[in-house]
Design a protein around this motif. Sequence first.
Motif, PDB file in Angstrom:
ATOM      1  N   CYS A  49     100.217   3.886  71.539  1.00 23.82           N
ATOM      2  CA  CYS A  49      99.230   4.706  70.819  1.00 23.82           C
ATOM      3  C   CYS A  49      97.809   4.292  71.199  1.00 23.82           C
ATOM      4  N   ASN A  50      97.594   3.001  71.347  1.00 23.93           N
ATOM      5  CA  ASN A  50      96.259   2.527  71.734  1.00 23.93           C
ATOM      6  C   ASN A  50      95.935   2.874  73.185  1.00 23.93           C
ATOM      7  N   GLU A  51      96.937   2.773  74.058  1.00 25.65           N
ATOM      8  CA  GLU A  51      96.711   2.987  75.489  1.00 25.65           C
ATOM      9  C   GLU A  51      96.644   4.471  75.853  1.00 25.65           C
ATOM     10  N   LEU A  52      97.574   5.273  75.303  1.00 30.01           N
ATOM     11  CA  LEU A  52      97.709   6.672  75.725  1.00 30.01           C
ATOM     12  C   LEU A  52      97.002   7.652  74.795  1.00 30.01           C
ATOM     13  N   GLU A  53      96.692   7.230  73.576  1.00 36.00           N
ATOM     14  CA  GLU A  53      96.023   8.073  72.589  1.00 36.00           C
ATOM     15  C   GLU A  53      96.701   9.445  72.444  1.00 36.00           C
ATOM     16  N   PRO A  54      97.991   9.457  72.099  1.00 43.35           N
ATOM     17  CA  PRO A  54      98.688  10.737  71.945  1.00 43.35           C
ATOM     18  C   PRO A  54      98.220  11.466  70.689  1.00 43.35           C
ATOM     19  N   ASP A  55      98.539  12.762  70.621  1.00 41.51           N
ATOM     20  CA  ASP A  55      98.268  13.502  69.390  1.00 41.51           C
ATOM     21  C   ASP A  55      99.233  13.073  68.292  1.00 41.51           C
ATOM     22  N   VAL A  56     100.508  12.848  68.683  1.00 39.59           N
ATOM     23  CA  VAL A  56     101.573  12.581  67.717  1.00 39.59           C
ATOM     24  C   VAL A  56     102.466  11.468  68.231  1.00 39.59           C
ATOM     25  N   VAL A  57     102.908  10.595  67.330  1.00 38.82           N
ATOM     26  CA  VAL A  57     103.946   9.621  67.674  1.00 38.82           C
ATOM     27  C   VAL A  57     105.118   9.832  66.732  1.00 38.82           C
ATOM     28  N   LEU A  58     106.318   9.944  67.303  1.00 37.63           N
ATOM     29  CA  LEU A  58     107.559   9.993  66.538  1.00 37.63           C
ATOM     30  C   LEU A  58     108.072   8.569  66.465  1.00 37.63           C
ATOM     31  N   LEU A  59     108.257   8.069  65.245  1.00 37.03           N
ATOM     32  CA  LEU A  59     108.458   6.637  65.048  1.00 37.03           C
ATOM     33  C   LEU A  59     109.696   6.366  64.203  1.00 37.03           C
ATOM     34  N   ASP A  60     110.653   5.655  64.790  1.00 36.99           N
ATOM     35  CA  ASP A  60     111.836   5.233  64.046  1.00 36.99           C
ATOM     36  C   ASP A  60     111.443   4.138  63.064  1.00 36.99           C
ATOM     37  N   ILE A  61     112.271   3.900  62.044  1.00 37.11           N
ATOM     38  CA  ILE A  61     111.940   2.871  61.048  1.00 37.11           C
ATOM     39  C   ILE A  61     112.564   1.527  61.392  1.00 37.11           C
ATOM     40  N   GLU A  62     113.880   1.477  61.557  1.00 39.53           N
ATOM     41  CA  GLU A  62     114.547   0.193  61.795  1.00 39.53           C
ATOM     42  C   GLU A  62     114.555  -0.117  63.289  1.00 39.53           C
ATOM     43  N   MET A  63     113.656  -1.049  63.680  1.00 39.16           N
ATOM     44  CA  MET A  63     113.532  -1.440  65.085  1.00 39.16           C
ATOM     45  C   MET A  63     113.256  -2.935  65.172  1.00 39.16           C
ATOM     46  N   PRO A  64     113.540  -3.536  66.330  1.00 39.07           N
ATOM     47  CA  PRO A  64     113.267  -4.969  66.495  1.00 39.07           C
ATOM     48  C   PRO A  64     111.780  -5.262  66.669  1.00 39.07           C
ATOM     49  N   ARG A  65     111.463  -6.543  66.540  1.00 40.27           N
ATOM     50  CA  ARG A  65     110.104  -7.097  66.713  1.00 40.27           C
ATOM     51  C   ARG A  65     109.150  -6.637  65.624  1.00 40.27           C
ATOM     52  N   LEU A  66     109.014  -5.329  65.451  1.00 43.40           N
ATOM     53  CA  LEU A  66     108.118  -4.778  64.435  1.00 43.40           C
ATOM     54  C   LEU A  66     108.741  -3.470  63.993  1.00 43.40           C
ATOM     55  N   ASP A  67     109.077  -3.360  62.699  1.00 39.95           N
ATOM     56  CA  ASP A  67     109.744  -2.124  62.290  1.00 39.95           C
ATOM     57  C   ASP A  67     108.737  -0.972  62.202  1.00 39.95           C
ATOM     58  N   GLY A  68     109.266   0.238  62.014  1.00 38.67           N
ATOM     59  CA  GLY A  68     108.423   1.420  62.051  1.00 38.67           C
ATOM     60  C   GLY A  68     107.352   1.456  60.983  1.00 38.67           C
ATOM     61  N   LEU A  69     107.659   0.957  59.805  1.00 36.78           N
ATOM     62  CA  LEU A  69     106.681   0.974  58.724  1.00 36.78           C
ATOM     63  C   LEU A  69     105.546  -0.012  58.989  1.00 36.78           C
ATOM     64  N   GLN A  70     105.877  -1.167  59.578  1.00 35.20           N
ATOM     65  CA  GLN A  70     104.838  -2.119  59.957  1.00 35.20           C
ATOM     66  C   GLN A  70     104.003  -1.566  61.115  1.00 35.20           C
ATOM     67  N   ALA A  71     104.682  -0.901  62.054  1.00 36.25           N
ATOM     68  CA  ALA A  71     103.961  -0.293  63.173  1.00 36.25           C
ATOM     69  C   ALA A  71     103.028   0.808  62.680  1.00 36.25           C
ATOM     70  N   LEU A  72     103.494   1.588  61.698  1.00 36.46           N
ATOM     71  CA  LEU A  72     102.659   2.639  61.107  1.00 36.46           C
ATOM     72  C   LEU A  72     101.348   2.047  60.589  1.00 36.46           C
ATOM     73  N   GLU A  73     101.452   0.935  59.886  1.00 40.34           N
ATOM     74  CA  GLU A  73     100.264   0.288  59.325  1.00 40.34           C
ATOM     75  C   GLU A  73      99.283  -0.107  60.425  1.00 40.34           C
ATOM     76  N   GLU A  74      99.812  -0.673  61.515  1.00 40.95           N
ATOM     77  CA  GLU A  74      98.925  -1.107  62.604  1.00 40.95           C
ATOM     78  C   GLU A  74      98.330   0.089  63.347  1.00 40.95           C
ATOM     79  N   ILE A  75      99.129   1.131  63.527  1.00 43.66           N
ATOM     80  CA  ILE A  75      98.634   2.320  64.225  1.00 43.66           C
ATOM     81  C   ILE A  75      97.506   2.975  63.442  1.00 43.66           C
TER      82      ILE A  75
END
Length: 222
Positions: A49-75
Amino acid sequence: MTVAETQVTVVIVDDDALVRDGIAAILDGQPGIAVIGRGGDGRDAVSLCNELEPDVVLLDIEMPRLDGLQALEEIKRSAPHVAVVMLTTFDTGPYIDQALRGGAVGFLLKSSTYEQLVAAVRSARDGHTMLSPSVTRHVVTGYLAARRPPDSDDLSRVQKLTRREREVLELIATGAPNSDIAAALHLSEHTVKTHVSHILTKTGCADRTQAAVLAHRIVRDS
């Protein structure tokens, strides 16, 4: 305006490669939509999201390293212009509540239809909320359970609508997407989209979820 200027750019992040590839195949086959990045975990989501600056990101919730809800917060902190749509198997209340409070503009189940997926991407780019029907019911129920007394002008807001617009509003309240509303009322999706736009303008609702809450409130308090 050129095709490139009207194109919706999308990043897909899911730890299941088959899901990523399947969604990409669906979206890349749609006019005006381009998948420009794919990732397998929450860290990928933030970086893309930071590199490509898309209009939309489709984001799964349960993922390794950083889950989708944590990623949402950072995005939302580092790339707030990116519209986030959660795409997941889980429609449990805590996930829904946290995602919507965190700034997601959509919450779709992986069992959603192709049409609902495409509509969610387009709606997200346009700043509108798109939820799976079961998610809409959860949100509306939550609003109603803790709702304030109805505004004195609630009824007058709905009375501004034409008969057809009220029929569309009733179906919005069930969580139906535009494709289902079109089929139920024997209308084109373009016509339904126009009716939805008029409903939001006339009632002063910011999105479909607010319109659904208004419809339910009128029914329950009438």
